[in-house]
Design an enzyme around this catalytic site. Structure first.
Site, PDB file in Angstrom:
ATOM      1  N   LYS A 293       0.140   4.312  -0.399  1.00 42.98           N
ATOM      2  CA  LYS A 293      -0.492   5.526   0.151  1.00 42.98           C
ATOM      3  C   LYS A 293      -0.203   6.722  -0.776  1.00 42.98           C
ATOM      4  O   LYS A 293      -0.059   6.540  -1.971  1.00 42.98           O
ATOM      5  CB  LYS A 293      -0.019   5.743   1.594  1.00 42.98           C
ATOM      6  CG  LYS A 293      -0.218   4.460   2.429  1.00 42.98           C
ATOM      7  CD  LYS A 293      -0.032   4.645   3.895  1.00 42.98           C
ATOM      8  CE  LYS A 293      -0.250   3.299   4.584  1.00 42.98           C
ATOM      9  NZ  LYS A 293      -0.134   3.359   6.026  1.00 42.98           N
TER      10      LYS A 293
ATOM     11  N   GLY B  50       2.418   2.309  10.620  1.00 44.17           N
ATOM     12  CA  GLY B  50       3.333   3.436  10.422  1.00 44.17           C
ATOM     13  C   GLY B  50       4.078   3.846  11.676  1.00 44.17           C
ATOM     14  O   GLY B  50       4.717   4.894  11.706  1.00 44.17           O
TER      15      GLY B  50
ATOM     16  N   GLU C 283      -5.324  -5.088  10.794  1.00 45.27           N
ATOM     17  CA  GLU C 283      -4.319  -4.036  10.907  1.00 45.27           C
ATOM     18  C   GLU C 283      -4.548  -3.217  12.182  1.00 45.27           C
ATOM     19  O   GLU C 283      -5.310  -2.237  12.161  1.00 45.27           O
ATOM     20  CB  GLU C 283      -4.405  -3.094   9.715  1.00 45.27           C
ATOM     21  CG  GLU C 283      -4.122  -3.749   8.386  1.00 45.27           C
ATOM     22  CD  GLU C 283      -3.551  -2.733   7.411  1.00 45.27           C
ATOM     23  OE1 GLU C 283      -2.416  -2.927   6.980  1.00 45.27           O
ATOM     24  OE2 GLU C 283      -4.216  -1.736   7.114  1.00 45.27           O
TER      25      GLU C 283
ATOM     26  N   GLU D 239      -6.820   4.468   7.843  1.00 48.70           N
ATOM     27  CA  GLU D 239      -6.648   5.902   7.528  1.00 48.70           C
ATOM     28  C   GLU D 239      -7.909   6.463   6.882  1.00 48.70           C
ATOM     29  O   GLU D 239      -8.247   7.634   7.072  1.00 48.70           O
ATOM     30  CB  GLU D 239      -5.401   6.099   6.640  1.00 48.70           C
ATOM     31  CG  GLU D 239      -4.134   5.983   7.476  1.00 48.70           C
ATOM     32  CD  GLU D 239      -2.912   5.461   6.742  1.00 48.70           C
ATOM     33  OE1 GLU D 239      -2.879   5.512   5.497  1.00 48.70           O
ATOM     34  OE2 GLU D 239      -1.985   4.975   7.425  1.00 48.70           O
TER      35      GLU D 239
ATOM     36  N   HIS E  54      -9.585   0.850   5.023  1.00 49.17           N
ATOM     37  CA  HIS E  54      -8.270   1.066   5.650  1.00 49.17           C
ATOM     38  C   HIS E  54      -8.453   2.045   6.811  1.00 49.17           C
ATOM     39  O   HIS E  54      -9.247   2.983   6.718  1.00 49.17           O
ATOM     40  CB  HIS E  54      -7.275   1.614   4.623  1.00 49.17           C
ATOM     41  CG  HIS E  54      -5.886   1.674   5.173  1.00 49.17           C
ATOM     42  ND1 HIS E  54      -5.477   2.684   6.011  1.00 49.17           N
ATOM     43  CD2 HIS E  54      -4.839   0.818   5.060  1.00 49.17           C
ATOM     44  CE1 HIS E  54      -4.225   2.453   6.371  1.00 49.17           C
ATOM     45  NE2 HIS E  54      -3.810   1.331   5.809  1.00 49.17           N
TER      46      HIS E  54
ATOM     47  N   SER F  15       3.422  -2.104  10.276  1.00 43.75           N
ATOM     48  CA  SER F  15       4.885  -2.111  10.428  1.00 43.75           C
ATOM     49  C   SER F  15       5.533  -3.461  10.101  1.00 43.75           C
ATOM     50  O   SER F  15       6.518  -3.852  10.737  1.00 43.75           O
ATOM     51  CB  SER F  15       5.286  -1.634  11.831  1.00 43.75           C
ATOM     52  OG  SER F  15       4.839  -0.304  12.029  1.00 43.75           O
TER      53      SER F  15
ATOM     54  N   ASN G 101       0.868  -1.181   0.000  1.00 46.38           N
ATOM     55  CA  ASN G 101       0.000   0.000   0.000  1.00 46.38           C
ATOM     56  C   ASN G 101       0.907   1.234   0.000  1.00 46.38           C
ATOM     57  O   ASN G 101       1.497   1.569   1.018  1.00 46.38           O
ATOM     58  CB  ASN G 101      -0.890  -0.038   1.256  1.00 46.38           C
ATOM     59  CG  ASN G 101      -1.738   1.219   1.401  1.00 46.38           C
ATOM     60  OD1 ASN G 101      -1.789   2.049   0.496  1.00 46.38           O
ATOM     61  ND2 ASN G 101      -2.394   1.352   2.540  1.00 46.38           N
TER      62      ASN G 101
HETATM   63  P1  PGA Z   1       2.784   0.266   7.619  1.00 44.60           P
HETATM   64  O1  PGA Z   1       1.320   0.474   6.982  1.00 44.60           O
HETATM   65  O2  PGA Z   1       3.335  -1.018   7.062  1.00 44.60           O
HETATM   66  O3  PGA Z   1       3.569   1.471   7.167  1.00 44.60           O
HETATM   67  O4  PGA Z   1       2.609   0.209   9.085  1.00 44.60           O
HETATM   68  C1  PGA Z   1       0.446  -0.601   6.842  1.00 44.60           C
HETATM   69  C2  PGA Z   1      -0.848  -0.163   6.228  1.00 44.60           C
HETATM   70  O5  PGA Z   1      -1.267   0.982   6.450  1.00 44.60           O
HETATM   71  O6  PGA Z   1      -1.493  -0.925   5.501  1.00 44.60           O
END
Ligand code: PGA
Length: 250
Positions: free
Chosen positions: A11, A171, A165, A95, A93, A210, A9
């Site tokens: 983003k 992140g 997640e 976010e 997601h 992460s 992903n």
């Molecule tokens: P990350 O993001 O691996 O940077 O923690 C995962 C995601 O948002 O799907």
């Protein structure tokens, strides 16, 4: 036997140049031991789509709108992203849920919209740090899952993928330990099993938060973790490829 799958992903990152370079580096390694797809920003679908055309890698959308068409400035329909070469669509997601206030009901509509055009929806679920600390993880994740599951038949829901997640791990560099992730994956698989044994046996459940080249193998060693949804580490080709390869070590 569930085939592992790893998704990147990206983003809101990259330029035409950097995206193109990243894609060529990933596809240059050839076949990987899992299904692989990447979710670039939608303005790069054409660019990425043409680059991956002869490779085993697929493309996904980071988000879709559930409506077919109309006066929804800035939104992109499921049919549009499908036509632009996407085979998968992330829905819900964290976010999107947190920053853009998407509700479980909207997420359910997006899941269905993806199915209706022949794409595979990837339903993202997860709790906040506060919810985990108050012992509400199971309840939060169950409710997010059930809201979508109950709007669809078993056959429909079974065409999707689930991604656990935990929001506190996205992140932040703080990954759920394999044991902790596995515990929640077990809860999700149990709920799928209750709905229909075929869902419990066959649906792929990815872990996200992460994931990197060093912790991936430990996570994939857990029986209920069928792959990963990767954010930050998917922007570095060697790391993303290492994560994909780690699915083959079990
Ligand atoms: P990350 O993001 O691996 O940077 O923690 C995962 C995601 O948002 O799907």
């Amino acid at each position: 036997m569930r085939k592992p799958i790893v998704a990147g992903n990206w983003k809101m990152n990259g330029s035409r140049e950097s995206v193109s370079e990243l894609v060529s580096e990933i596809i240059s390694v050839g076949t990987l031991p899992c299904d692989v797809f990447i979710c670039p920003p939608s303005v790069f679908f054409d660019l990425v789509g043409s680059q991956i055309a002869d490779s085993p890698m697929d493309m996904g959308a980071q988000n879709i709108d559930w409506r077919e068409s109309g006066a929804y400035t800035g939104e992109i329909s499921a049919a549009m992203v499908k036509q632009s070469g996407c085979r998968y669509a992330l829905v819900g997601h964290s976010e999107r849920r947190t920053l853009f206030h998407e509700t479980d009901v909207e997420v359910a509509k997006k899941f269905k919209a993806a199915l209706d055009v022949g794409m595979t929806p990837v339903l993202c679920l997860g709790e906040t740090l506060q919810q985990r600390q108050s012992g509400d993880t199971e309840e939060v994740v169950s409710s997010q899952l059930k809201t979508v599951m109950q709007t669809l038949s078993v056959a429909e829901f079974g065409q999707g993928i689930v991604a656990y997640e935990p929001i506190w791990a996205i992140g932040t560099g703080e990954t759920a330990t394999p044991a902790l992730a596995s515990e929640v994956h077990g809860v999700i698989r149990g709920l799928l099993q209750d709905q229909a044994p075929v869902l419990g046996d066959e649906m792929r459940i990815l872990y996200g938060g992460s994931v990197n080249a060093s912790n991936a193998a430990g996570l994939f060693a857990e029986a209920d973790i069928d792959g990963a949804l990767v954010g930050g580490a998917s922007l570095i080709s060697e790391d993303f490829v290492a994560i994909c390869r780690a699915t083959g070590t079990n």
